[in-house]
Design a protein around this motif. Structure first.
Motif, mmCIF file in Angstrom:
data_model
loop_
_atom_site.group_PDB
_atom_site.id
_atom_site.type_symbol
_atom_site.label_atom_id
_atom_site.label_comp_id
_atom_site.label_asym_id
_atom_site.label_seq_id
_atom_site.Cartn_x
_atom_site.Cartn_y
_atom_site.Cartn_z
ATOM 1 N N ASN A 18 0.868 -1.177 0.000
ATOM 2 C CA ASN A 18 0.000 0.000 0.000
ATOM 3 C C ASN A 18 0.906 1.229 0.000
ATOM 4 O O ASN A 18 2.122 1.107 0.022
ATOM 5 N N TYR A 19 0.301 2.420 -0.056
ATOM 6 C CA TYR A 19 1.101 3.641 -0.116
ATOM 7 C C TYR A 19 2.034 3.765 1.093
ATOM 8 O O TYR A 19 3.189 4.163 0.954
ATOM 9 N N THR A 20 1.540 3.398 2.251
ATOM 10 C CA THR A 20 2.354 3.523 3.470
ATOM 11 C C THR A 20 3.564 2.607 3.424
ATOM 12 O O THR A 20 4.681 3.032 3.757
ATOM 13 N N SER A 21 3.370 1.360 3.011
ATOM 14 C CA SER A 21 4.502 0.427 2.971
ATOM 15 C C SER A 21 5.533 0.853 1.930
ATOM 16 O O SER A 21 6.742 0.746 2.166
ATOM 17 N N TYR A 23 6.052 3.972 0.949
ATOM 18 C CA TYR A 23 6.698 5.178 1.494
ATOM 19 C C TYR A 23 7.781 4.799 2.515
ATOM 20 O O TYR A 23 8.869 5.379 2.519
ATOM 21 N N LYS A 24 7.497 3.815 3.360
ATOM 22 C CA LYS A 24 8.498 3.366 4.335
ATOM 23 C C LYS A 24 9.740 2.830 3.631
ATOM 24 O O LYS A 24 10.871 3.109 4.038
ATOM 25 N N TYR A 43 4.810 12.303 3.593
ATOM 26 C CA TYR A 43 3.947 11.246 3.065
ATOM 27 C C TYR A 43 2.899 11.832 2.112
ATOM 28 O O TYR A 43 2.643 11.269 1.050
ATOM 29 N N ARG A 47 2.407 10.852 -1.848
ATOM 30 C CA ARG A 47 1.163 10.388 -2.486
ATOM 31 C C ARG A 47 0.754 11.300 -3.641
ATOM 32 O O ARG A 47 0.328 10.827 -4.690
#
Length: 92
Positions: A18-21, A23-24, A43, A47
């Motif tokens: 997902n976007y969070t993973s 980004y990490k 973040y 996105r």
């Protein structure tokens, strides 16, 4: 995986991403190449840039392995959950 429809080609990333993973992972790789005192994009900027620059890169939607009968049953249960009597009739 690539999928073509009328709006163009899409490249799908795995369902578990997902976007969070992403980004990490981006942050981890950034700090491997740069000094930690350097500023990284936020973040929300990540996105926004993703949608502006690579709109054809999407996440694979979750697949459903339910048969047609089970899909119908699930839909009936969803519709009846506000009426307990109807819900119990369908459940049995």
């Amino acid at each position: 995986m690539r999928h073509r429809n009328d709006s163009g080609n899409f490249i799908y990333l795995p369902t578990g991403e997902n976007y969070t993973s992403i980004y990490k992972k981006y942050k981890e790789d950034f700090y491997l190449e740069h000094d930690e005192s350097e500023t990284i994009i936020s973040y929300s900027t990540f996105r926004r840039l993703w949608h502006e620059l690579i709109p054809n890169l999407k996440f694979q939607p979750s697949a459903s392995d339910l048969c047609e009968k089970c899909v119908e049953f699930k839909a009936k249960m969803q519709a009846a959950k506000s009426d307990i009597d109807k819900y119990n009739i369908i459940k049995d």
